[in-house]
Design an enzyme around this catalytic site. Structure first.
Site, PDB file in Angstrom:
ATOM      1  N   HIS A  65       1.020  -1.035  -0.145  1.00  0.00           N
ATOM      2  CA  HIS A  65      -0.257  -0.090  -0.064  1.00  0.00           C
ATOM      3  C   HIS A  65       1.017   1.109  -0.052  1.00  0.00           C
ATOM      4  O   HIS A  65       1.625   1.634   0.788  1.00  0.00           O
ATOM      5  CB  HIS A  65      -0.997  -0.018   1.173  1.00  0.00           C
ATOM      6  CG  HIS A  65      -1.743  -1.284   1.300  1.00  0.00           C
ATOM      7  ND1 HIS A  65      -2.995  -1.281   0.780  1.00  0.00           N
ATOM      8  CD2 HIS A  65      -1.588  -2.385   1.550  1.00  0.00           C
ATOM      9  CE1 HIS A  65      -3.492  -2.275   0.845  1.00  0.00           C
ATOM     10  NE2 HIS A  65      -2.674  -3.038   1.429  1.00  0.00           N
ATOM     11  N   LEU A  66       0.868   2.021  -1.107  1.00  0.00           N
ATOM     12  CA  LEU A  66       1.800   3.156  -1.168  1.00  0.00           C
ATOM     13  C   LEU A  66       0.938   4.446  -1.100  1.00  0.00           C
ATOM     14  O   LEU A  66       1.490   5.586  -0.898  1.00  0.00           O
ATOM     15  CB  LEU A  66       2.442   3.248  -2.620  1.00  0.00           C
ATOM     16  CG  LEU A  66       3.247   1.999  -2.943  1.00  0.00           C
ATOM     17  CD1 LEU A  66       4.291   2.221  -3.905  1.00  0.00           C
ATOM     18  CD2 LEU A  66       4.347   1.742  -1.622  1.00  0.00           C
ATOM     19  N   ASN A  97      -6.604   1.013  -2.888  1.00  0.00           N
ATOM     20  CA  ASN A  97      -7.230   1.323  -1.822  1.00  0.00           C
ATOM     21  C   ASN A  97      -6.691   3.072  -1.439  1.00  0.00           C
ATOM     22  O   ASN A  97      -6.601   3.103  -0.350  1.00  0.00           O
ATOM     23  CB  ASN A  97      -7.493   0.826  -0.450  1.00  0.00           C
ATOM     24  CG  ASN A  97      -6.039   0.388   0.110  1.00  0.00           C
ATOM     25  OD1 ASN A  97      -5.159   0.351  -0.583  1.00  0.00           O
ATOM     26  ND2 ASN A  97      -6.105   0.239   1.554  1.00  0.00           N
ATOM     27  N   ASP A 155      -8.540  -4.766  -2.452  1.00  0.00           N
ATOM     28  CA  ASP A 155      -7.890  -5.325  -1.137  1.00  0.00           C
ATOM     29  C   ASP A 155      -8.198  -3.940  -0.289  1.00  0.00           C
ATOM     30  O   ASP A 155      -8.221  -2.906  -0.400  1.00  0.00           O
ATOM     31  CB  ASP A 155      -6.341  -5.351  -1.450  1.00  0.00           C
ATOM     32  CG  ASP A 155      -5.919  -5.537  -0.074  1.00  0.00           C
ATOM     33  OD1 ASP A 155      -6.222  -6.770   0.560  1.00  0.00           O
ATOM     34  OD2 ASP A 155      -4.975  -4.824   0.445  1.00  0.00           O
ATOM     35  N   HIS A 182      -9.046 -10.299  -1.081  1.00  0.00           N
ATOM     36  CA  HIS A 182      -8.949  -9.999   0.264  1.00  0.00           C
ATOM     37  C   HIS A 182     -10.288 -10.854   0.988  1.00  0.00           C
ATOM     38  O   HIS A 182     -11.148 -10.373   0.852  1.00  0.00           O
ATOM     39  CB  HIS A 182      -8.783  -8.473   0.490  1.00  0.00           C
ATOM     40  CG  HIS A 182      -9.001  -8.146   2.088  1.00  0.00           C
ATOM     41  ND1 HIS A 182      -8.055  -7.258   2.849  1.00  0.00           N
ATOM     42  CD2 HIS A 182     -10.015  -8.251   2.911  1.00  0.00           C
ATOM     43  CE1 HIS A 182      -8.450  -7.216   4.067  1.00  0.00           C
ATOM     44  NE2 HIS A 182      -9.617  -7.517   3.952  1.00  0.00           N
ATOM     45  N   HIS A 235      -2.763 -12.489   1.653  1.00  0.00           N
ATOM     46  CA  HIS A 235      -2.411 -12.793   3.029  1.00  0.00           C
ATOM     47  C   HIS A 235      -3.115 -13.792   3.889  1.00  0.00           C
ATOM     48  O   HIS A 235      -4.016 -13.214   4.575  1.00  0.00           O
ATOM     49  CB  HIS A 235      -2.656 -11.519   3.699  1.00  0.00           C
ATOM     50  CG  HIS A 235      -3.613 -10.337   3.426  1.00  0.00           C
ATOM     51  ND1 HIS A 235      -4.779 -10.928   3.510  1.00  0.00           N
ATOM     52  CD2 HIS A 235      -3.869  -9.089   3.147  1.00  0.00           C
ATOM     53  CE1 HIS A 235      -5.599  -9.831   3.043  1.00  0.00           C
ATOM     54  NE2 HIS A 235      -5.057  -8.761   2.927  1.00  0.00           N
ATOM     55  N   ASN A 281      -4.735  -6.450   9.780  1.00  0.00           N
ATOM     56  CA  ASN A 281      -5.848  -7.179   9.222  1.00  0.00           C
ATOM     57  C   ASN A 281      -5.572  -8.138   8.088  1.00  0.00           C
ATOM     58  O   ASN A 281      -5.186  -7.459   7.024  1.00  0.00           O
ATOM     59  CB  ASN A 281      -6.999  -6.542   8.823  1.00  0.00           C
ATOM     60  CG  ASN A 281      -8.627  -7.291   8.438  1.00  0.00           C
ATOM     61  OD1 ASN A 281      -8.587  -8.416   8.842  1.00  0.00           O
ATOM     62  ND2 ASN A 281      -9.186  -6.411   7.634  1.00  0.00           N
ATOM     63  N   ASP A 308       2.200  -6.912   2.570  1.00  0.00           N
ATOM     64  CA  ASP A 308       1.073  -6.190   2.947  1.00  0.00           C
ATOM     65  C   ASP A 308       1.456  -4.831   3.623  1.00  0.00           C
ATOM     66  O   ASP A 308       0.974  -4.384   4.417  1.00  0.00           O
ATOM     67  CB  ASP A 308      -0.055  -7.050   3.701  1.00  0.00           C
ATOM     68  CG  ASP A 308      -1.316  -6.336   3.845  1.00  0.00           C
ATOM     69  OD1 ASP A 308      -1.556  -5.337   3.300  1.00  0.00           O
ATOM     70  OD2 ASP A 308      -2.278  -6.761   4.729  1.00  0.00           O
ATOM     71  N   HIS A 312       1.255   3.756   8.247  1.00  0.00           N
ATOM     72  CA  HIS A 312       0.299   4.813   8.871  1.00  0.00           C
ATOM     73  C   HIS A 312       1.212   5.948   9.662  1.00  0.00           C
ATOM     74  O   HIS A 312       2.242   5.699  10.131  1.00  0.00           O
ATOM     75  CB  HIS A 312      -0.471   3.890  10.043  1.00  0.00           C
ATOM     76  CG  HIS A 312      -1.495   3.018   9.304  1.00  0.00           C
ATOM     77  ND1 HIS A 312      -2.440   3.578   8.441  1.00  0.00           N
ATOM     78  CD2 HIS A 312      -1.514   1.577   9.412  1.00  0.00           C
ATOM     79  CE1 HIS A 312      -3.348   2.416   8.105  1.00  0.00           C
ATOM     80  NE2 HIS A 312      -2.823   1.254   8.665  1.00  0.00           N
TER      81      HIS A 312
HETATM   82 ZN   LIG Z   1      -5.902  -6.920   2.429  1.00  0.00          ZN
END
Ligand SMILES: [Zn+2]
Length: 436
Positions: A65-66, A97, A155, A182, A235, A281, A308, A312
């Site tokens: 996730h970038l 996302n 995802d 996911h 995952h 998660n 994954d 944050h």
């Molecule tokens: Zn996921």
């Protein structure tokens, strides 16, 4: 520019050529030109001594996730691509996302442009399955694929509607792309915080049962059988999910899956007294699940290791457990963590390690990567099995500091990362941009 580089005397591990031995690797103009023993040194070549090091195809992370666009206070495409290079990855597939979601060709183009400008690891955009990732209406998969989306996923959320998931698998099959699912039943998940078990009871937190994942895995395998579409399960965390995948593979269905380092190394016990760094998660699960995941890595059920990577801001983690964000960073710890867990105690060979981190991710995404065959782009990772890596979040290239491994030391170190022959990272130095 006719640039030649010779990587001399390293242990070259490339399962695509059944190689594991001391070889030289010659690069010409950003491509692999020759792999062999005692290659002649061209006059103009830059020679890099690799004695004692392991030379592998560039490692690929199929799940990061970038955060850009929309979440640049957590991570940008540039900081994420830099962290990837520092972690030994030459390519990463970034999940859609973002805000706005990557659900149309304009966002796909934007991500590719930002990645090009950044000039570190390659960034491969994953398009959303549904518009706005809302799970109601299929997004324009075809136009995203034409602009360079490598796969489709919602995802962060599950594609839960069975008819939509069926259509998505059918469309993606026509485009020769996988759906990265996911797997999570939203009804069973509802406000869950940690794995449902002794710990959730002790801490008084709402639990997320293993069946929340495994029930969707089971359904999606049925849909993969029905449609012939390629299903990749993200995952996986629950023993039951792995049993379903093992059965699907025995039937020859087009199903693949990934495991994360944190699910392989940690259990829900790590949450201890509400440690929000351990909130993720799918959740860290029971020891029996961790053992099942490890067994699935060893017996070939698991195809890929994937981080994954979910950066944050501190403000989103340093709060009450119930309000803290789910997710952990992983790009700069995954490779040493897995060398330490799997290769050092000889649970797997280096060849299998390269399969899990390069050859299989390339196969899942249908890309001509994960190999050092002559003629391919020179994406190369060089590792040391003699050095170790101390996890020090203050030194990370990612903007996220939310690692569950702070203070741990893992066997193995990333020495160099090259993308298309350009050195993007060397141990002990700041990552270097490659020219656009
Ligand atoms: Zn996921």
């Amino acid at each position: 520019m006719s640039a030649r580089m010779l990587f001399r005397g390293g242990r070259v591990v490339d399962p695509s050529q059944k190689l594991d031995g001391v070889h030289d690797v010659l690069l010409v103009d950003g491509k692999v030109a020759q792999v062999g023993r005692d290659l002649a040194v061209p006059e103009d070549a830059r020679v890099v001594d690799c004695a004692g090091l392991v030379v592998t195809p560039g490692l690929i992370d199929v799940h990061v996730h970038l955060r850009e666009p929309g979440g640049e206070h957590k991570e940008t495409i540039a900081s994420g691509a830099r962290a990837a290079a520092a972690g030994g990855f030459t390519a990463v597939a970034c999940m859609p996302n973002t805000d706005p979601a990557c659900d149309n060709e304009a966002v796909v183009k934007y991500i590719l442009k930002k990645a090009q400008e950044a000039g570190y690891a390659r960034v491969l955009p994953v398009g959303a399955v549904t518009k706005g990732r809302k799970g109601a209406e299929l997004a324009e998969l075809g136009s995203m694929a034409s602009e360079g989306a490598v796969a489709f996923s919602d995802d962060g959320s599950c594609v839960f509607d069975s008819i939509l998931m069926r259509r998505a698998l059918e469309y993606a099959k026509g485009l020769q792309k996988p759906i990265l699912q996911h797997a999570e039943d939203p009804g069973m998940f509802k406000n869950g915080q940690v794995h449902e078990g002794l710990l959730s009871t002790r801490l008084g937190l709402k639990g997320i049962p293993s069946a929340c994942e495994s029930s969707v895995v089971n359904r999606d395998i049925e849909l993969a059988a029905l449609t012939g579409g390629r299903l990749h399960l993200c995952h996986l965390s629950a023993a039951g999910s792995l049993a379903h995948v093992r059965r699907a593979k025995a039937l020859g269905l087009p199903v693949t899956c990934e495991a994360t380092p944190h699910h392989l190394l940690l259990t829900d016990e790590a949450v201890g007294a509400y440690d929000t760094r351990m909130k993720v998660n799918p959740p860290l699960r029971a020891e029996a699940d961790r053992q099942a995941l490890l067994a699935a890595v060893l017996d070939g059920t698991v195809d890929c290791l994937a981080t994954d990577h979910a950066p944050h801001h501190a403000d989103e983690k340093e709060i009450e457990f119930g309000l803290a964000a789910f997710g952990m960073v992983g790009l700069e710890t995954a490779v040493p963590a897995m060398l330490d867990l799997l290769v050092k105690p000889k649970l797997i060979t280096m060849g299998r390690f390269v399969e899990l981190f390069a050859a299989n991710p390339a196969r899942v995404l249908g890309l001509p990567m994960g190999t050092l065959k002559p003629g391919t782009e020179a994406d190369i990772t060089i590792l040391s099995l003699k050095h170790s890596t101390a996890v020090a979040p203050e030194k990370f290239q990612t903007m996220g500091r939310n690692t569950p491994f702070q203070g741990r030391r893992f066997a193995g170190r990333v020495e160099r990362t090259l993308v298309a022959g350009h050195p993007c990272y060397a141990a002990g130095k700041a990552p270097e941009r490659r020219p656009c």
